[in-house]
Design a protein around this motif. Sequence first.
Motif, PDB file in Angstrom:
ATOM      1  N   VAL A  66       0.839  -1.208   0.000  1.00 26.79           N
ATOM      2  CA  VAL A  66       0.000   0.000   0.000  1.00 26.79           C
ATOM      3  C   VAL A  66       0.870   1.253   0.000  1.00 26.79           C
ATOM      4  O   VAL A  66       0.701   2.155  -0.825  1.00 26.79           O
ATOM      5  CB  VAL A  66      -0.942   0.007   1.214  1.00 26.79           C
ATOM      6  CG1 VAL A  66      -1.621   1.371   1.376  1.00 26.79           C
ATOM      7  CG2 VAL A  66      -2.002  -1.080   1.075  1.00 26.79           C
ATOM      8  N   ALA A  67       1.821   1.328   0.932  1.00 32.42           N
ATOM      9  CA  ALA A  67       2.651   2.526   1.064  1.00 32.42           C
ATOM     10  C   ALA A  67       3.616   2.681  -0.106  1.00 32.42           C
ATOM     11  O   ALA A  67       4.002   3.805  -0.435  1.00 32.42           O
ATOM     12  CB  ALA A  67       3.427   2.486   2.372  1.00 32.42           C
ATOM     13  N   GLY A  68       3.986   1.573  -0.729  1.00 30.36           N
ATOM     14  CA  GLY A  68       4.998   1.600  -1.774  1.00 30.36           C
ATOM     15  C   GLY A  68       4.455   1.645  -3.176  1.00 30.36           C
ATOM     16  O   GLY A  68       5.185   1.340  -4.137  1.00 30.36           O
ATOM     17  N   ASN A  69       3.180   2.022  -3.331  1.00 28.90           N
ATOM     18  CA  ASN A  69       2.585   2.154  -4.654  1.00 28.90           C
ATOM     19  C   ASN A  69       1.582   3.300  -4.659  1.00 28.90           C
ATOM     20  O   ASN A  69       0.911   3.546  -3.640  1.00 28.90           O
ATOM     21  CB  ASN A  69       1.868   0.864  -5.067  1.00 28.90           C
ATOM     22  CG  ASN A  69       2.830  -0.247  -5.446  1.00 28.90           C
ATOM     23  OD1 ASN A  69       3.367  -0.266  -6.548  1.00 28.90           O
ATOM     24  ND2 ASN A  69       3.058  -1.166  -4.512  1.00 28.90           N
ATOM     25  N   PRO A  70       1.434   4.001  -5.779  1.00 32.38           N
ATOM     26  CA  PRO A  70       0.381   5.011  -5.864  1.00 32.38           C
ATOM     27  C   PRO A  70      -0.986   4.335  -5.809  1.00 32.38           C
ATOM     28  O   PRO A  70      -1.100   3.141  -6.133  1.00 32.38           O
ATOM     29  CB  PRO A  70       0.631   5.671  -7.223  1.00 32.38           C
ATOM     30  CG  PRO A  70       1.396   4.655  -8.011  1.00 32.38           C
ATOM     31  CD  PRO A  70       2.220   3.900  -7.013  1.00 32.38           C
ATOM     32  N   PRO A  71      -2.030   5.052  -5.400  1.00 32.39           N
ATOM     33  CA  PRO A  71      -3.353   4.433  -5.231  1.00 32.39           C
ATOM     34  C   PRO A  71      -3.822   3.631  -6.443  1.00 32.39           C
ATOM     35  O   PRO A  71      -4.401   2.548  -6.283  1.00 32.39           O
ATOM     36  CB  PRO A  71      -4.260   5.636  -4.966  1.00 32.39           C
ATOM     37  CG  PRO A  71      -3.368   6.634  -4.307  1.00 32.39           C
ATOM     38  CD  PRO A  71      -2.029   6.468  -4.975  1.00 32.39           C
ATOM     39  N   ALA A  72      -3.563   4.112  -7.646  1.00 32.52           N
ATOM     40  CA  ALA A  72      -4.054   3.438  -8.846  1.00 32.52           C
ATOM     41  C   ALA A  72      -3.388   2.086  -9.082  1.00 32.52           C
ATOM     42  O   ALA A  72      -3.917   1.253  -9.828  1.00 32.52           O
ATOM     43  CB  ALA A  72      -3.855   4.338 -10.067  1.00 32.52           C
ATOM     44  N   ALA A  73      -2.224   1.851  -8.473  1.00 30.61           N
ATOM     45  CA  ALA A  73      -1.472   0.614  -8.725  1.00 30.61           C
ATOM     46  C   ALA A  73      -1.560  -0.382  -7.580  1.00 30.61           C
ATOM     47  O   ALA A  73      -1.091  -1.514  -7.715  1.00 30.61           O
ATOM     48  CB  ALA A  73      -0.007   0.947  -9.005  1.00 30.61           C
ATOM     49  N   ASP A 156       7.905   0.134  -4.202  1.00 31.02           N
ATOM     50  CA  ASP A 156       8.815   1.238  -4.496  1.00 31.02           C
ATOM     51  C   ASP A 156       9.292   1.796  -3.154  1.00 31.02           C
ATOM     52  O   ASP A 156       8.573   2.537  -2.490  1.00 31.02           O
ATOM     53  CB  ASP A 156       8.077   2.306  -5.303  1.00 31.02           C
ATOM     54  CG  ASP A 156       8.957   3.506  -5.658  1.00 31.02           C
ATOM     55  OD1 ASP A 156      10.036   3.670  -5.046  1.00 31.02           O
ATOM     56  OD2 ASP A 156       8.544   4.298  -6.521  1.00 31.02           O
ATOM     57  N   TRP A 157      10.508   1.447  -2.761  1.00 28.02           N
ATOM     58  CA  TRP A 157      10.986   1.835  -1.438  1.00 28.02           C
ATOM     59  C   TRP A 157      11.243   3.336  -1.339  1.00 28.02           C
ATOM     60  O   TRP A 157      11.136   3.911  -0.255  1.00 28.02           O
ATOM     61  CB  TRP A 157      12.238   1.043  -1.073  1.00 28.02           C
ATOM     62  CG  TRP A 157      11.944  -0.427  -0.955  1.00 28.02           C
ATOM     63  CD1 TRP A 157      12.327  -1.420  -1.800  1.00 28.02           C
ATOM     64  CD2 TRP A 157      11.135  -1.053   0.054  1.00 28.02           C
ATOM     65  NE1 TRP A 157      11.820  -2.631  -1.389  1.00 28.02           N
ATOM     66  CE2 TRP A 157      11.088  -2.435  -0.245  1.00 28.02           C
ATOM     67  CE3 TRP A 157      10.457  -0.586   1.179  1.00 28.02           C
ATOM     68  CZ2 TRP A 157      10.382  -3.343   0.534  1.00 28.02           C
ATOM     69  CZ3 TRP A 157       9.756  -1.493   1.960  1.00 28.02           C
ATOM     70  CH2 TRP A 157       9.729  -2.857   1.639  1.00 28.02           C
ATOM     71  N   ARG A 186      10.623   7.824  10.816  1.00 27.03           N
ATOM     72  CA  ARG A 186      11.820   7.980  11.644  1.00 27.03           C
ATOM     73  C   ARG A 186      13.083   7.421  10.996  1.00 27.03           C
ATOM     74  O   ARG A 186      14.191   7.805  11.373  1.00 27.03           O
ATOM     75  CB  ARG A 186      11.621   7.268  12.982  1.00 27.03           C
ATOM     76  CG  ARG A 186      10.471   7.770  13.829  1.00 27.03           C
ATOM     77  CD  ARG A 186      10.567   7.212  15.239  1.00 27.03           C
ATOM     78  NE  ARG A 186      10.571   5.774  15.255  1.00 27.03           N
ATOM     79  CZ  ARG A 186       9.605   5.016  15.766  1.00 27.03           C
ATOM     80  NH1 ARG A 186       8.527   5.600  16.274  1.00 27.03           N
ATOM     81  NH2 ARG A 186       9.701   3.711  15.765  1.00 27.03           N
ATOM     82  N   GLU A 187      12.928   6.481  10.076  1.00 26.92           N
ATOM     83  CA  GLU A 187      14.085   5.797   9.510  1.00 26.92           C
ATOM     84  C   GLU A 187      13.746   5.308   8.103  1.00 26.92           C
ATOM     85  O   GLU A 187      12.570   5.233   7.736  1.00 26.92           O
ATOM     86  CB  GLU A 187      14.464   4.597  10.388  1.00 26.92           C
ATOM     87  CG  GLU A 187      13.336   3.587  10.526  1.00 26.92           C
ATOM     88  CD  GLU A 187      13.457   2.743  11.789  1.00 26.92           C
ATOM     89  OE1 GLU A 187      14.529   2.170  11.982  1.00 26.92           O
ATOM     90  OE2 GLU A 187      12.477   2.683  12.549  1.00 26.92           O
ATOM     91  N   ARG A 188      14.767   4.982   7.356  1.00 30.02           N
ATOM     92  CA  ARG A 188      14.534   4.470   6.006  1.00 30.02           C
ATOM     93  C   ARG A 188      14.242   2.963   6.086  1.00 30.02           C
ATOM     94  O   ARG A 188      15.018   2.197   6.654  1.00 30.02           O
ATOM     95  CB  ARG A 188      15.732   4.730   5.099  1.00 30.02           C
ATOM     96  CG  ARG A 188      15.489   4.251   3.673  1.00 30.02           C
ATOM     97  CD  ARG A 188      16.554   4.673   2.696  1.00 30.02           C
ATOM     98  NE  ARG A 188      16.229   4.169   1.360  1.00 30.02           N
ATOM     99  CZ  ARG A 188      15.391   4.752   0.511  1.00 30.02           C
ATOM    100  NH1 ARG A 188      14.798   5.894   0.857  1.00 30.02           N
ATOM    101  NH2 ARG A 188      15.136   4.219  -0.677  1.00 30.02           N
ATOM    102  N   LEU A 189      13.128   2.559   5.487  1.00 32.43           N
ATOM    103  CA  LEU A 189      12.722   1.158   5.508  1.00 32.43           C
ATOM    104  C   LEU A 189      13.048   0.488   4.175  1.00 32.43           C
ATOM    105  O   LEU A 189      13.071   1.125   3.125  1.00 32.43           O
ATOM    106  CB  LEU A 189      11.215   1.038   5.772  1.00 32.43           C
ATOM    107  CG  LEU A 189      10.671   1.685   7.046  1.00 32.43           C
ATOM    108  CD1 LEU A 189       9.205   1.299   7.251  1.00 32.43           C
ATOM    109  CD2 LEU A 189      11.492   1.295   8.267  1.00 32.43           C
TER     110      LEU A 189
END
Length: 386
Positions: A66-73, A156-157, A186-189
Motif C-alpha cells: 500500500v505505502a509503496g505504490n500510488p493508489p491506482a497501482a 517502491d521503497w 523515523r528511519e529508512r525502511l
Amino acid sequence: MAEADPRPRRAALPGLPLPDCVALVLQGGGALGSYQAGVIERLGEAGVEIDWVAGISIGAINAAIVAGNPPAARVERLRQFWNQAGGVLPWFPILPDDQVREWVHEWSAGVVLATGVPGFFRPRMLAPQFASPGTPAALSYYDTTPLRETLDTLVDWDLVNGGPVRLSVGAVDIESGNFVYFDSARERLDARHVMASGALPPGLPPVEIDGRWYWDGGLVSNTPLTHILDHQRDPMLVFQVDLFAAEATMPRTIGDVVAREKEIRFSSRTRQVSAERLHLRQERELIRRLVARLPADLRDDADVRALEALADEHPLSLVHLIYRANAWEGGARDYEFSARAMEEHWAAGRAAIAETMANAQVVAANIVDGRTAAFDLTPNPHKRQG
C-alpha cells in the motif's frame, strides 16, 4: 528524521466525513491476509484515502505494498502477490459439503508445508538439525529469499520513505525480547524490515538489521494499534483489520480445537490492546471534563495543568473489521495458500467494507461530534443474543 507533517483536512465522502488522519491497521494471519487485500481494494473504490498504514507479519507485507505504490497501482500489486502465492495449487471444483471442503482445505495446507509458497518461502534442502549452528539454515525450516525478491519487485521503497503514506511494521528483537517498530517517519525502511515483521519461527528465519536479529512481531502482539495511538497527532479514523475472531462456536473435532486455540490466542491480544486503550481514553475524557469545571484559580495550579496536559488527546473512531472463518476452515487456515481460499477471503474483505459503508452514519456521527469510540458494524453469526 522528524515525523511527517499531517495532511491538510480532506473533503468528506458522501455519508462519511474524514478526519485529518485515516489509518489502516493490519494484523498478522498468514494466508488470511488476502481478506485485508479485499478491504484495501474496497476502501479505494469508496474513495477513502489512507495516510498511515501499520502492519505485523502478513499485514506488514500488505502494508508495504500500500505505502509503496500510488493508489491506482495498489490493487494490481496486491493481486500480483496473492495470485503468485496461490499459484502452488490449481483451481479445482469443490462440492457444497463442509466435510469435503475441510478435507480439501487440510490437503491444500499440507501441500504448502511440503512445497512452500511461490514468491514467499521455500523448503530448505537440508533439515536445520544438520546445518551449521548459528546460521539462518539452522534456525528455520524454510528459506525466505523469494520474499525479498518479491517485495523489491512490488514495492517502491523510495515512495515508502518519501511518499504521502506513512508505514510502520512491528517485530521482536530476539535477544532482548523487546517489541520494536520500524517507522518510515523515523528511519529508512526496506525489504528487511517487512521480512523481520513476518519472520515467524521456527518456520521462517530471523532477519538481521544493523547487527540485531528479529522475529515476527505477532509473538508479542498481533496488532500494531498501540504504535498508531502512541503517535497520534490529529483526530483519527482507524480501520483495524483482524484475521482471528474472538467469538466462535464450540469446537466439535480436534481440528476445531486447533483452530479455536489459535483464534483465542491471537484475538485476545488484540482485544486486550483495544480495550485498555479505549478505557484509558475514557478516563482521560473524565479528567478533561472535571478540569473544565474547576474555577480559574484552581485551573492555574501547576498540578492541575500537569494533569490537564496528561489527559490531552485527539478523538479516535476505531472501526473493527474481523474475518469470521467458514465452517470448513480448521487450524491450517493461516497457511492454506490455495487460489480458491485466497479469492474467498478477498471477497469477504470487500463485503466487510461494503457493510461498514452501509452503516457509515454511526461512525460519521462520532467523527462530527469529536468523540472516541469503537465500532464493529459487520454481522457476527457467532455472537450470543441477550
